[in-house]
Scaffold this active site. Structure first.
Site, PDB file in Angstrom:
ATOM      1  N   CYS A  21      -9.994  89.947  31.804  1.00  0.00           N
ATOM      2  CA  CYS A  21      -9.184  90.937  31.093  1.00  0.00           C
ATOM      3  C   CYS A  21      -8.191  90.245  30.159  1.00  0.00           C
ATOM      4  CB  CYS A  21      -8.405  91.807  32.098  1.00  0.00           C
ATOM      5  SG  CYS A  21      -7.347  93.003  31.266  1.00  0.00           S
ATOM      6  N   GLN A  68     -23.777  73.989  33.479  1.00  0.00           N
ATOM      7  CA  GLN A  68     -23.433  74.555  32.176  1.00  0.00           C
ATOM      8  C   GLN A  68     -23.957  76.000  32.114  1.00  0.00           C
ATOM      9  OE1 GLN A  68     -24.178  71.390  28.858  1.00  0.00           O
ATOM     10  NE2 GLN A  68     -25.581  70.918  30.534  1.00  0.00           N
ATOM     11  N   GLY A 107     -32.303  69.290  33.223  1.00  0.00           N
ATOM     12  CA  GLY A 107     -32.609  70.437  32.365  1.00  0.00           C
ATOM     13  C   GLY A 107     -31.571  70.720  31.315  1.00  0.00           C
ATOM     14  N   THR A 108     -31.049  69.665  30.668  1.00  0.00           N
ATOM     15  CA  THR A 108     -30.089  69.901  29.593  1.00  0.00           C
ATOM     16  C   THR A 108     -30.428  69.020  28.394  1.00  0.00           C
ATOM     17  OG1 THR A 108     -27.762  69.894  28.936  1.00  0.00           O
ATOM     18  CG2 THR A 108     -28.417  68.280  30.614  1.00  0.00           C
ATOM     19  N   HIS A 158     -18.946  76.427  32.022  1.00  0.00           N
ATOM     20  CA  HIS A 158     -18.939  77.322  30.868  1.00  0.00           C
ATOM     21  C   HIS A 158     -18.854  78.790  31.264  1.00  0.00           C
ATOM     22  CE1 HIS A 158     -21.017  73.893  28.456  1.00  0.00           C
ATOM     23  NE2 HIS A 158     -19.715  73.701  28.586  1.00  0.00           N
ATOM     24  N   ARG A 161     -28.261  89.569  29.089  1.00  0.00           N
ATOM     25  CA  ARG A 161     -28.490  88.406  29.965  1.00  0.00           C
ATOM     26  C   ARG A 161     -28.007  88.682  31.386  1.00  0.00           C
ATOM     27  NH1 ARG A 161     -25.899  83.602  26.828  1.00  0.00           N
ATOM     28  NH2 ARG A 161     -26.699  82.355  28.556  1.00  0.00           N
ATOM     29  N   LEU A 163     -37.643  68.131  30.941  1.00  0.00           N
ATOM     30  CA  LEU A 163     -39.006  68.344  30.459  1.00  0.00           C
ATOM     31  C   LEU A 163     -39.288  67.501  29.226  1.00  0.00           C
ATOM     32  CD1 LEU A 163     -41.435  70.082  31.279  1.00  0.00           C
ATOM     33  CD2 LEU A 163     -40.710  71.772  29.595  1.00  0.00           C
TER      34      LEU A 163
END
Ligand code: BV8
Length: 230
Positions: free
Chosen positions: A114, A88, A172-173, A106, A56, A199
Site C-alpha cells: 500500500c 529473483q 536458471g538465470t 525482487h 501472472r 539451459l
C-alpha cells in the site's frame, strides 16, 4: 556441512510452465517485460502494469513446482541455516516445493504494497480493480515487486550470506540483471566455489568455476545429491 548460497532465476520455473523473461519472443501483449516492470510504466499506465501482474498472479494457480524446486527443499531440510536461498523470481514455487526460507530479492506476486500506509498484504486476486487496502482502506495498492530502477529487497542479508559462502550455485538465470548477476563473482572473490546450472550459456557463465548445461529438473537434483554426499 558447507555454507551454500543458491540464486535462482526464471529458468527454474520454466519446466513448471511459467514463462521466462527472455523466452523466444520475449514479449507480453506486445511489450518487453523490462518496459512494463518499471515505476515509470506504472505512473504512465497503471492498468497496463496491473494487467501484466494480475495475469501472472492468476497463472500461479495453474502450475506446480518441479523436481528442481523440490530438490532445493531437500537441501534446506539437510543443511538448515547453512543454506541461503535467494530467488529473483516473484512466483511462489519454491515455497510450494517445500522451501521454508526463501529470500525474494525482487518481491512477490502474492504480495500487495500500500503506497498510502506502507502495509504489505498477502494478495491472491486482481489489483487492477483498485481494491481498498485492508489496513487503511485507501485504494493505493501496487504489486509488491522490485521494478527496474528500484532497490532490491534484503541486500544487506544477501551480501552477508554471499561473502560467507563456501559454495555459490546460480540456477536458471541469464545473468543480465544487477546486482543479482554480480553475486557469483562476489562469492568467488571471497573464496567460494561457484557453479552455474543453466539451459543455455548465461551472460556471466565464464566467471563461474563450473558450468553445467541442461534443464534444472535434471541438473538440480543431481547437484543436490552431490552436495549432500560430500
Ligand atoms: C537497482 C521483477 C539500484 C519484475 C525484475 C546498466 C548496466 C548495469 C546495470 C544497470 C544498467 N542500467 C540499469 C541497471 C540496473 C538494473 C539492471 O541490471 N538492468 C539490466 C537490464 C542492465 N537493475 C535494477 O534496476 C535493479 N535495481 O539496480 O537499483 C538502486 C539502489 C539503491 C537505491 C535505488 C536504486 C532492480 C532489478 C530488478 C528488476 N526486476 N524482476 C518481474 O518479475 O516482473 S528483473 C527480472 O529479470 C528477474 O527478476 C531477473 O532478475 C531478471 C533476469 O531474469 P532471469 O530470471 O535471469 O530470467 P531470463 O528469462 O532472463 O533467463 C532465464 C534463464 O533460464 C536463461 O538463461 C535460460 O537459458 C535459462 N533456462 C530456461 N529454461 C531452463 C533454464 N535453465 C534451466 N532449466 C530450464 N528448463
Amino acid at each position: 556441512m558447507p555454507r551454500v548460497v543458491v540464486l535462482t532465476g526464471a529458468g527454474i520455473s520454466a519446466e513448471s510452465g511459467l514463462r521466462t523473461f527472455r523466452d523466444a519472443d520475449g514479449l507480453w501483449e506486445g511489450h518487453r517485460p523490462e518496459d512494463v516492470a518499471t515505476p515509470e510504466a506504472y505512473q504512465r499506465d497503471p492498468l497496463l502494469v496491473h494487467r501484466f501482474y494480475d495475469a501472472r498472479r492468476a497463472a500461479l494457480l495453474g502450475v506446480r513446482p518441479n523436481a528442481a524446486h523440490e530438490a532445493l527443499a531437500q537441501l534446506e531440510a539437510a543443511l538448515g541455516d547453512d543454506l541461503f536461498l535467494i530467488t529473483q523470481n516473484v512466483d511462489d514455487l519454491h515455497e510450494r516445493g517445500g522451501s521454508g526460507r526463501v529470500v525474494h530479492l525482487h518481491g512477490e506476486l502474492r504480495s500487495a504494497w500500500c503506497l498510502a500506509c506502507g502495509a504489505r498484504h498477502l494478495w491472491e486476486g486482481s489489483l487492477g480493480s483498485a481494491p481498498p487496502c485492508p489496513s487503511c482502506a485507501v485504494r493505493a495498492l501496487r504489486p509488491d515487486i522490485v521494478w527496474f530502477g528500484e532497490p532490491p529487497y534484503w541486500m544487506p542479508e544477501v551480501l552477508e550470506a554471499v561473502e560467507a559462502a563456501d559454495v555459490f550455485c546460480a540456477i536458471g538465470t541469464s545473468g543480465l540483471v544487477y546486482p543479482a548477476a554480480g553475486l557469483g563473482e562476489l562469492a568467488a572473490a571471497r573464496g567460494a566455489r561457484t557453479i552455474e546450472l543453466n539451459l543455455d550459456a548465461s551472460a556471466n557463465a565464464s566467471r563461474f568455476h563450473e558450468v553445467r548445461r541442461g534443464p534444472a529438473s535434471l541438473l538440480v537434483p543431481q547437484w543436490v545429491d552431490e552436495v549432500l554426499g560430500e
